[in-house]
Design an enzyme around this catalytic site. Structure first.
Site, PDB file in Angstrom:
ATOM      1  N   ILE A 115       0.838  -1.204   0.000  1.00 39.71           N
ATOM      2  CA  ILE A 115       0.000   0.000   0.000  1.00 39.71           C
ATOM      3  C   ILE A 115       0.871   1.252   0.000  1.00 39.71           C
ATOM      4  CG2 ILE A 115      -1.790   1.254   1.268  1.00 39.71           C
ATOM      5  CD1 ILE A 115      -2.660  -1.647   2.246  1.00 39.71           C
ATOM      6  N   ASN A 120       9.443  -7.358   4.527  1.00 44.22           N
ATOM      7  CA  ASN A 120       8.300  -7.988   3.860  1.00 44.22           C
ATOM      8  C   ASN A 120       8.105  -7.407   2.471  1.00 44.22           C
ATOM      9  OD1 ASN A 120       6.128  -9.756   3.678  1.00 44.22           O
ATOM     10  ND2 ASN A 120       4.672  -8.253   4.436  1.00 44.22           N
ATOM     11  N   TYR A 156      -3.555  -8.592  16.052  1.00 41.64           N
ATOM     12  CA  TYR A 156      -3.349  -7.602  14.978  1.00 41.64           C
ATOM     13  C   TYR A 156      -4.399  -6.495  15.084  1.00 41.64           C
ATOM     14  CZ  TYR A 156      -4.251  -5.396  10.523  1.00 41.64           C
ATOM     15  OH  TYR A 156      -4.529  -4.459   9.547  1.00 41.64           O
ATOM     16  N   ASN A 181      -4.141 -14.341   2.250  1.00 39.20           N
ATOM     17  CA  ASN A 181      -5.303 -13.628   1.724  1.00 39.20           C
ATOM     18  C   ASN A 181      -5.779 -14.235   0.404  1.00 39.20           C
ATOM     19  OD1 ASN A 181      -3.784 -10.632   2.918  1.00 39.20           O
ATOM     20  ND2 ASN A 181      -5.402 -11.778   3.908  1.00 39.20           N
TER      21      ASN A 181
HETATM   22  C1  WQD Z   1     -11.250 -12.940   2.505  1.00 34.64           C
HETATM   23  C2  WQD Z   1     -12.326 -13.998   2.326  1.00 34.64           C
HETATM   24  C3  WQD Z   1     -11.990 -15.937   3.690  1.00 34.64           C
HETATM   25  C4  WQD Z   1      -8.287 -17.224   1.675  1.00 34.64           C
HETATM   26  C5  WQD Z   1      -7.696  -9.388   5.464  1.00 34.64           C
HETATM   27  C6  WQD Z   1      -6.409  -9.222   6.168  1.00 34.64           C
HETATM   28  C7  WQD Z   1      -6.551  -8.319   7.366  1.00 34.64           C
HETATM   29  C8  WQD Z   1      -7.296  -7.061   7.026  1.00 34.64           C
HETATM   30  C9  WQD Z   1      -8.577  -7.321   6.267  1.00 34.64           C
HETATM   31  C10 WQD Z   1      -6.024  -5.070   6.841  1.00 34.64           C
HETATM   32  C11 WQD Z   1     -12.767 -14.631   3.638  1.00 34.64           C
HETATM   33  C12 WQD Z   1     -11.863 -16.298   2.216  1.00 34.64           C
HETATM   34  C13 WQD Z   1      -9.418 -16.540   2.094  1.00 34.64           C
HETATM   35  C14 WQD Z   1      -8.428 -18.466   1.012  1.00 34.64           C
HETATM   36  C15 WQD Z   1     -10.817 -18.272   1.206  1.00 34.64           C
HETATM   37  N1  WQD Z   1      -6.456  -6.208   6.270  1.00 34.64           N
HETATM   38  N2  WQD Z   1     -10.660 -17.054   1.860  1.00 34.64           N
HETATM   39  N3  WQD Z   1      -9.703 -18.953   0.801  1.00 34.64           N
HETATM   40  O1  WQD Z   1      -9.690 -12.387   6.311  1.00 34.64           O
HETATM   41  O2  WQD Z   1     -10.939 -10.395   5.362  1.00 34.64           O
HETATM   42  O3  WQD Z   1      -8.591 -10.167   6.249  1.00 34.64           O
HETATM   43  O4  WQD Z   1      -8.257  -8.141   5.147  1.00 34.64           O
HETATM   44  O5  WQD Z   1      -6.310  -4.669   7.901  1.00 34.64           O
HETATM   45  O6  WQD Z   1      -5.243  -7.995   7.790  1.00 34.64           O
HETATM   46  O7  WQD Z   1      -5.985 -10.484   6.608  1.00 34.64           O
HETATM   47  O8  WQD Z   1      -9.069 -11.383   4.062  1.00 34.64           O
HETATM   48  O9  WQD Z   1      -8.349 -12.401   1.946  1.00 34.64           O
HETATM   49  O10 WQD Z   1      -7.840 -13.622   4.120  1.00 34.64           O
HETATM   50  O11 WQD Z   1     -10.210 -13.513   3.291  1.00 34.64           O
HETATM   51  O12 WQD Z   1     -11.965 -18.723   1.000  1.00 34.64           O
HETATM   52  O13 WQD Z   1      -7.448 -19.138   0.615  1.00 34.64           O
HETATM   53  O14 WQD Z   1     -11.794 -15.060   1.544  1.00 34.64           O
HETATM   54  O15 WQD Z   1     -12.707 -16.942   4.400  1.00 34.64           O
HETATM   55  O16 WQD Z   1     -14.164 -14.899   3.527  1.00 34.64           O
HETATM   56  P1  WQD Z   1      -9.675 -11.136   5.538  1.00 34.64           P
HETATM   57  P2  WQD Z   1      -8.774 -12.778   3.330  1.00 34.64           P
END
Ligand code: WQD
Length: 339
Positions: free
Chosen positions: A12, A35, A152, A202
Protein backbone atom coordinates in the site's frame (compact mmCIF):
# COMPACT_ATOMS: atom_id res chain seq x y z
CA UNK A 1 3.91 18.56 0.64
CA UNK A 2 7.01 16.52 1.53
CA UNK A 3 5.92 13.23 3.09
CA UNK A 4 7.79 10.44 4.91
CA UNK A 5 6.18 7.05 4.23
CA UNK A 6 7.06 4.55 6.97
CA UNK A 7 6.62 1.14 5.36
CA UNK A 8 6.64 3.01 2.06
CA UNK A 9 8.20 0.15 0.05
CA UNK A 10 5.31 -2.14 0.95
CA UNK A 11 2.18 -2.94 -1.07
CA UNK A 12 0.00 0.00 0.00
CA UNK A 13 2.95 2.30 0.72
CA UNK A 14 4.32 1.98 -2.81
CA UNK A 15 0.94 2.68 -4.43
CA UNK A 16 0.50 5.69 -2.14
CA UNK A 17 4.00 6.96 -3.04
CA UNK A 18 3.01 6.82 -6.74
CA UNK A 19 -0.25 8.67 -6.05
CA UNK A 20 1.53 11.35 -4.01
CA UNK A 21 4.21 11.91 -6.68
CA UNK A 22 1.61 12.04 -9.44
CA UNK A 23 -0.30 14.66 -7.39
CA UNK A 24 2.85 16.82 -7.28
CA UNK A 25 3.97 15.98 -3.74
CA UNK A 26 7.36 14.62 -2.63
CA UNK A 27 7.82 11.19 -1.05
CA UNK A 28 10.61 9.55 0.96
CA UNK A 29 10.34 5.84 1.81
CA UNK A 30 11.45 4.34 5.15
CA UNK A 31 11.33 0.55 5.17
CA UNK A 32 13.20 -2.35 6.83
CA UNK A 33 12.43 -4.48 3.71
CA UNK A 34 11.49 -7.47 5.87
CA UNK A 35 8.30 -7.99 3.86
CA UNK A 36 9.15 -6.33 0.53
CA UNK A 37 12.04 -5.57 -1.83
CA UNK A 38 14.24 -2.55 -2.62
CA UNK A 39 13.19 -3.15 -6.25
CA UNK A 40 9.96 -1.33 -5.38
CA UNK A 41 11.77 2.02 -5.20
CA UNK A 42 13.04 1.52 -8.76
CA UNK A 43 9.54 0.59 -9.97
CA UNK A 44 8.11 3.78 -8.40
CA UNK A 45 10.71 5.80 -10.31
CA UNK A 46 9.88 3.89 -13.51
CA UNK A 47 6.15 4.68 -13.14
CA UNK A 48 6.43 8.33 -12.12
CA UNK A 49 9.78 9.44 -13.57
CA UNK A 50 10.63 10.71 -10.09
CA UNK A 51 12.86 9.13 -7.47
CA UNK A 52 11.49 8.53 -3.99
CA UNK A 53 14.61 8.07 -1.80
CA UNK A 54 14.61 4.86 0.24
CA UNK A 55 15.95 4.82 3.82
CA UNK A 56 16.46 1.20 4.92
CA UNK A 57 15.79 0.69 8.61
CA UNK A 58 13.21 -0.03 11.30
CA UNK A 59 10.54 2.61 11.90
CA UNK A 60 10.40 1.51 15.56
CA UNK A 61 13.99 2.76 16.06
CA UNK A 62 14.13 6.46 16.98
CA UNK A 63 17.68 6.75 15.60
CA UNK A 64 16.58 5.38 12.22
CA UNK A 65 13.63 7.79 12.10
CA UNK A 66 15.92 10.64 13.16
CA UNK A 67 18.28 9.70 10.31
CA UNK A 68 15.40 9.86 7.82
CA UNK A 69 14.53 13.35 9.04
CA UNK A 70 18.13 14.63 9.14
CA UNK A 71 19.05 13.19 5.71
CA UNK A 72 15.79 13.85 3.83
CA UNK A 73 13.68 16.26 5.85
CA UNK A 74 12.05 18.55 6.67
CA UNK A 75 8.70 16.74 6.26
CA UNK A 76 5.23 18.23 6.36
CA UNK A 77 3.65 14.84 7.10
CA UNK A 78 4.25 11.22 8.02
CA UNK A 79 2.14 8.30 6.76
CA UNK A 80 2.59 5.19 8.91
CA UNK A 81 2.14 1.92 6.99
CA UNK A 82 4.89 0.01 8.81
CA UNK A 83 3.20 -2.87 10.64
CA UNK A 84 2.81 -6.63 10.78
CA UNK A 85 -0.65 -7.36 9.37
CA UNK A 86 -1.42 -11.08 9.20
CA UNK A 87 -4.38 -11.88 11.45
CA UNK A 88 -3.52 -15.58 11.79
CA UNK A 89 0.17 -14.94 12.48
CA UNK A 90 -0.74 -12.41 15.17
CA UNK A 91 -2.51 -15.20 17.10
CA UNK A 92 0.81 -17.10 17.23
CA UNK A 93 3.08 -14.09 17.89
CA UNK A 94 1.15 -11.55 20.02
CA UNK A 95 4.23 -9.97 21.64
CA UNK A 96 5.91 -9.33 18.27
CA UNK A 97 2.71 -7.79 16.93
CA UNK A 98 2.10 -5.48 19.90
CA UNK A 99 5.77 -4.48 20.11
CA UNK A 100 6.25 -3.79 16.40
CA UNK A 101 2.88 -2.19 15.70
CA UNK A 102 2.98 0.10 18.73
CA UNK A 103 6.71 0.87 19.06
CA UNK A 104 6.83 2.05 15.44
CA UNK A 105 4.01 4.53 16.14
CA UNK A 106 5.72 5.77 19.30
CA UNK A 107 9.03 6.36 17.51
CA UNK A 108 7.44 8.09 14.51
CA UNK A 109 5.38 10.35 16.76
CA UNK A 110 8.29 11.23 19.08
CA UNK A 111 10.64 12.15 16.25
CA UNK A 112 8.01 13.55 13.89
CA UNK A 113 6.46 15.89 16.46
CA UNK A 114 9.91 16.99 17.65
CA UNK A 115 10.59 18.00 14.03
CA UNK A 116 7.30 19.87 13.80
CA UNK A 117 5.28 17.76 11.35
CA UNK A 118 1.79 19.13 10.75
CA UNK A 119 0.06 15.88 9.82
CA UNK A 120 0.20 12.17 10.69
CA UNK A 121 -1.81 9.58 8.76
CA UNK A 122 -2.20 6.10 10.26
CA UNK A 123 -2.90 2.85 8.44
CA UNK A 124 -5.77 1.33 10.39
CA UNK A 125 -8.27 -1.39 9.55
CA UNK A 126 -11.94 -2.21 9.29
CA UNK A 127 -11.19 -5.12 11.63
CA UNK A 128 -11.35 -2.68 14.60
CA UNK A 129 -15.16 -2.94 14.43
CA UNK A 130 -16.30 -5.58 16.89
CA UNK A 131 -20.06 -6.04 16.41
CA UNK A 132 -21.39 -7.58 13.15
CA UNK A 133 -24.84 -6.26 14.14
CA UNK A 134 -23.51 -2.80 13.19
CA UNK A 135 -23.05 -3.70 9.48
CA UNK A 136 -22.54 -1.78 7.24
CA UNK A 137 -19.88 -0.25 9.50
CA UNK A 138 -19.82 3.52 9.89
CA UNK A 139 -16.93 5.20 11.73
CA UNK A 140 -19.06 5.28 14.89
CA UNK A 141 -19.66 1.48 14.92
CA UNK A 142 -18.76 -0.43 18.08
CA UNK A 143 -15.04 -0.93 18.72
CA UNK A 144 -14.71 -2.99 21.92
CA UNK A 145 -11.09 -4.08 22.35
CA UNK A 146 -12.00 -7.19 24.38
CA UNK A 147 -14.38 -8.36 21.65
CA UNK A 148 -11.74 -8.28 18.89
CA UNK A 149 -10.55 -11.74 17.89
CA UNK A 150 -6.82 -11.20 17.31
CA UNK A 151 -3.73 -9.22 18.40
CA UNK A 152 -3.35 -7.60 14.98
CA UNK A 153 -6.75 -5.88 15.14
CA UNK A 154 -6.28 -5.07 18.84
CA UNK A 155 -2.88 -3.46 18.12
CA UNK A 156 -4.52 -1.24 15.50
CA UNK A 157 -7.29 -0.14 17.87
CA UNK A 158 -4.72 0.50 20.64
CA UNK A 159 -2.80 2.67 18.17
CA UNK A 160 -5.93 4.73 17.52
CA UNK A 161 -6.37 5.35 21.26
CA UNK A 162 -2.73 6.49 21.52
CA UNK A 163 -3.13 8.77 18.49
CA UNK A 164 -6.23 10.47 19.90
CA UNK A 165 -4.52 11.16 23.24
CA UNK A 166 -1.33 12.45 21.58
CA UNK A 167 -3.32 14.71 19.25
CA UNK A 168 -5.19 16.14 22.25
CA UNK A 169 -1.94 17.62 23.57
CA UNK A 170 -0.81 18.73 20.08
CA UNK A 171 -3.92 20.70 19.07
CA UNK A 172 -2.36 22.22 15.94
CA UNK A 173 -1.50 18.80 14.49
CA UNK A 174 -3.81 16.72 12.27
CA UNK A 175 -3.94 12.98 12.99
CA UNK A 176 -6.02 10.84 10.62
CA UNK A 177 -6.78 7.13 11.01
CA UNK A 178 -7.71 5.43 7.73
CA UNK A 179 -9.59 2.17 8.31
CA UNK A 180 -8.92 -0.03 5.29
CA UNK A 181 -11.29 -2.80 4.33
CA UNK A 182 -9.79 -5.40 1.97
CA UNK A 183 -7.10 -3.83 -0.23
CA UNK A 184 -6.50 -5.75 -3.47
CA UNK A 185 -5.45 -4.97 -7.05
CA UNK A 186 -2.32 -3.46 -8.57
CA UNK A 187 -1.19 -0.35 -10.44
CA UNK A 188 -2.30 -0.42 -14.10
CA UNK A 189 1.38 -0.49 -15.20
CA UNK A 190 1.77 -3.97 -13.69
CA UNK A 191 5.08 -2.79 -12.18
CA UNK A 192 3.97 -2.80 -8.53
CA UNK A 193 1.57 -5.15 -6.77
CA UNK A 194 0.98 -7.42 -3.79
CA UNK A 195 3.86 -9.84 -3.26
CA UNK A 196 3.30 -11.72 0.02
CA UNK A 197 6.15 -13.90 1.28
CA UNK A 198 5.43 -17.66 1.33
CA UNK A 199 1.91 -19.05 0.85
CA UNK A 200 -0.58 -16.13 0.84
CA UNK A 201 -3.09 -15.98 3.69
CA UNK A 202 -5.30 -13.63 1.72
CA UNK A 203 -7.70 -14.74 -1.00
CA UNK A 204 -6.72 -12.51 -3.94
CA UNK A 205 -2.98 -13.25 -4.02
CA UNK A 206 -3.74 -16.95 -3.48
CA UNK A 207 -6.10 -16.97 -6.49
CA UNK A 208 -3.48 -15.12 -8.56
CA UNK A 209 -0.86 -17.77 -7.75
CA UNK A 210 -3.25 -20.58 -8.72
CA UNK A 211 -3.91 -18.72 -11.99
CA UNK A 212 -0.18 -18.40 -12.72
CA UNK A 213 0.45 -22.05 -11.80
CA UNK A 214 2.38 -21.56 -8.55
CA UNK A 215 -0.40 -23.15 -6.45
CA UNK A 216 -2.62 -26.10 -7.34
CA UNK A 217 -6.20 -25.10 -6.40
CA UNK A 218 -8.20 -22.48 -4.50
CA UNK A 219 -9.61 -23.53 -1.11
CA UNK A 220 -12.99 -21.87 -0.53
CA UNK A 221 -13.16 -21.59 3.26
CA UNK A 222 -16.79 -22.57 3.83
CA UNK A 223 -19.90 -22.31 1.66
CA UNK A 224 -22.47 -22.51 4.49
CA UNK A 225 -22.37 -18.92 5.74
CA UNK A 226 -25.56 -16.87 5.96
CA UNK A 227 -24.78 -15.02 2.72
CA UNK A 228 -26.45 -15.15 -0.73
CA UNK A 229 -24.09 -17.81 -2.13
CA UNK A 230 -22.95 -19.23 1.23
CA UNK A 231 -19.36 -17.93 0.94
CA UNK A 232 -17.73 -15.10 2.92
CA UNK A 233 -18.34 -11.52 1.83
CA UNK A 234 -15.73 -8.74 2.07
CA UNK A 235 -15.46 -5.09 1.01
CA UNK A 236 -12.61 -5.31 -1.53
CA UNK A 237 -11.12 -1.94 -2.45
CA UNK A 238 -8.67 -1.35 -5.31
CA UNK A 239 -5.28 -0.35 -3.91
CA UNK A 240 -5.15 2.60 -6.35
CA UNK A 241 -8.44 3.93 -4.90
CA UNK A 242 -6.98 3.36 -1.44
CA UNK A 243 -3.81 5.28 -2.34
CA UNK A 244 -5.86 8.19 -3.64
CA UNK A 245 -7.76 8.18 -0.35
CA UNK A 246 -4.45 8.86 1.43
CA UNK A 247 -3.69 11.81 -0.84
CA UNK A 248 -7.18 13.21 -0.19
CA UNK A 249 -6.74 12.73 3.57
CA UNK A 250 -3.44 14.63 3.51
CA UNK A 251 -4.69 17.43 1.28
CA UNK A 252 -7.88 17.91 3.32
CA UNK A 253 -6.20 17.48 6.74
CA UNK A 254 -7.29 19.88 9.48
CA UNK A 255 -6.01 20.10 13.09
CA UNK A 256 -7.71 17.39 15.18
CA UNK A 257 -8.21 13.62 15.13
CA UNK A 258 -10.43 12.00 12.49
CA UNK A 259 -11.09 8.43 11.34
CA UNK A 260 -12.39 7.38 7.90
CA UNK A 261 -13.48 4.07 6.41
CA UNK A 262 -11.77 3.41 3.08
CA UNK A 263 -13.92 0.85 1.30
CA UNK A 264 -16.48 0.62 -1.49
CA UNK A 265 -19.52 -0.28 0.66
CA UNK A 266 -20.16 -3.17 -1.77
CA UNK A 267 -19.77 -6.70 -0.29
CA UNK A 268 -18.32 -9.29 -2.70
CA UNK A 269 -18.29 -13.04 -1.94
CA UNK A 270 -15.43 -15.51 -2.39
CA UNK A 271 -17.19 -17.17 -5.34
CA UNK A 272 -17.95 -13.77 -6.93
CA UNK A 273 -14.29 -12.75 -6.68
CA UNK A 274 -13.17 -16.05 -8.20
CA UNK A 275 -15.74 -15.66 -11.02
CA UNK A 276 -14.41 -12.16 -11.70
CA UNK A 277 -10.85 -13.50 -11.86
CA UNK A 278 -11.97 -16.25 -14.26
CA UNK A 279 -13.50 -13.59 -16.52
CA UNK A 280 -10.19 -11.68 -16.41
CA UNK A 281 -8.16 -14.70 -17.55
CA UNK A 282 -10.79 -16.30 -19.78
CA UNK A 283 -10.71 -19.73 -18.14
CA UNK A 284 -11.99 -21.58 -15.07
CA UNK A 285 -9.76 -22.03 -12.03
CA UNK A 286 -9.49 -25.24 -9.97
CA UNK A 287 -11.29 -24.78 -6.65
CA UNK A 288 -12.62 -26.90 -3.81
CA UNK A 289 -14.89 -26.22 -0.84
CA UNK A 290 -12.82 -26.45 2.36
CA UNK A 291 -13.77 -26.11 6.05
CA UNK A 292 -14.41 -22.63 7.42
CA UNK A 293 -11.30 -20.78 8.68
CA UNK A 294 -11.46 -20.13 12.46
CA UNK A 295 -12.14 -16.48 13.29
CA UNK A 296 -13.64 -15.60 9.90
CA UNK A 297 -16.76 -13.47 9.83
CA UNK A 298 -19.53 -14.26 7.34
CA UNK A 299 -19.49 -10.68 6.06
CA UNK A 300 -17.75 -7.36 6.68
CA UNK A 301 -18.16 -4.17 4.67
CA UNK A 302 -18.42 -0.46 5.35
CA UNK A 303 -20.55 2.62 4.83
CA UNK A 304 -17.99 4.88 3.05
CA UNK A 305 -20.13 8.05 3.09
CA UNK A 306 -18.07 10.00 5.63
CA UNK A 307 -14.90 9.95 3.51
CA UNK A 308 -16.91 11.11 0.51
CA UNK A 309 -18.42 14.00 2.50
CA UNK A 310 -15.28 15.13 4.33
CA UNK A 311 -12.51 14.20 1.86
CA UNK A 312 -14.33 14.39 -1.45
CA UNK A 313 -13.03 10.84 -2.06
CA UNK A 314 -15.00 7.81 -3.29
CA UNK A 315 -13.77 4.43 -4.50
CA UNK A 316 -14.50 4.15 -8.21
CA UNK A 317 -12.89 0.87 -9.38
CA UNK A 318 -14.84 -2.39 -9.60
CA UNK A 319 -14.01 -5.99 -8.66
CA UNK A 320 -13.41 -6.66 -12.38
CA UNK A 321 -10.87 -3.78 -12.42
CA UNK A 322 -9.22 -5.33 -9.36
CA UNK A 323 -8.90 -8.85 -10.78
CA UNK A 324 -7.81 -7.55 -14.20
CA UNK A 325 -5.02 -5.48 -12.62
CA UNK A 326 -3.90 -8.26 -10.28
CA UNK A 327 -3.65 -10.63 -13.24
CA UNK A 328 -1.61 -8.05 -15.24
CA UNK A 329 0.80 -7.66 -12.26
CA UNK A 330 1.03 -11.43 -11.65
CA UNK A 331 1.63 -12.26 -15.33
CA UNK A 332 4.41 -9.72 -15.54
CA UNK A 333 5.93 -10.80 -12.21
CA UNK A 334 5.16 -14.52 -11.81
CA UNK A 335 7.74 -14.79 -9.02
CA UNK A 336 6.99 -11.38 -7.49
CA UNK A 337 9.70 -8.69 -7.22
CA UNK A 338 12.57 -11.12 -6.67
CA UNK A 339 11.14 -13.70 -9.06
C1 WQD B 1 -11.25 -12.94 2.50
C2 WQD B 1 -12.33 -14.00 2.33
C3 WQD B 1 -11.99 -15.94 3.69
C4 WQD B 1 -8.29 -17.22 1.67
C5 WQD B 1 -7.70 -9.39 5.46
C6 WQD B 1 -6.41 -9.22 6.17
C7 WQD B 1 -6.55 -8.32 7.37
C8 WQD B 1 -7.30 -7.06 7.03
C9 WQD B 1 -8.58 -7.32 6.27
C10 WQD B 1 -6.02 -5.07 6.84
C11 WQD B 1 -12.77 -14.63 3.64
C12 WQD B 1 -11.86 -16.30 2.22
C13 WQD B 1 -9.42 -16.54 2.09
C14 WQD B 1 -8.43 -18.47 1.01
C15 WQD B 1 -10.82 -18.27 1.21
N1 WQD B 1 -6.46 -6.21 6.27
N2 WQD B 1 -10.66 -17.05 1.86
N3 WQD B 1 -9.70 -18.95 0.80
O1 WQD B 1 -9.69 -12.39 6.31
O2 WQD B 1 -10.94 -10.40 5.36
O3 WQD B 1 -8.59 -10.17 6.25
O4 WQD B 1 -8.26 -8.14 5.15
O5 WQD B 1 -6.31 -4.67 7.90
O6 WQD B 1 -5.24 -8.00 7.79
O7 WQD B 1 -5.99 -10.48 6.61
O8 WQD B 1 -9.07 -11.38 4.06
O9 WQD B 1 -8.35 -12.40 1.95
O10 WQD B 1 -7.84 -13.62 4.12
O11 WQD B 1 -10.21 -13.51 3.29
O12 WQD B 1 -11.97 -18.72 1.00
O13 WQD B 1 -7.45 -19.14 0.61
O14 WQD B 1 -11.79 -15.06 1.54
O15 WQD B 1 -12.71 -16.94 4.40
O16 WQD B 1 -14.16 -14.90 3.53
P1 WQD B 1 -9.67 -11.14 5.54
P2 WQD B 1 -8.77 -12.78 3.33
Amino acid sequence: MRVLLAGGAGYIGAHTAVALLEAGHEAVLLDNLDNTSAVVAQRIAQITGTTAPLVVGDAADDEVVERAFSEHGPFDAVIHFAAHKAVGESMQKPLEYYANNLDSTFALLRVGLAHGIRSFVFSSTGTVYSDPADLPFTEEATRNLVDLSNPYSKSKLMNEVVLQDVQAVNPDVSITSLRYFNPVGAHASGLIGEDPQGIPNNLMPFVARVAVGRLEAINVFGDDYDTPDGTGQRDYIHVVDLAEGHVAALEKAKPGFAAYNLGTGRPVSVLELIASFERAIGRELPKRIAPRRPGDLAATYCDPAKAERALGWKARLTIDDMTRDVWHWQQGNPGGYEG
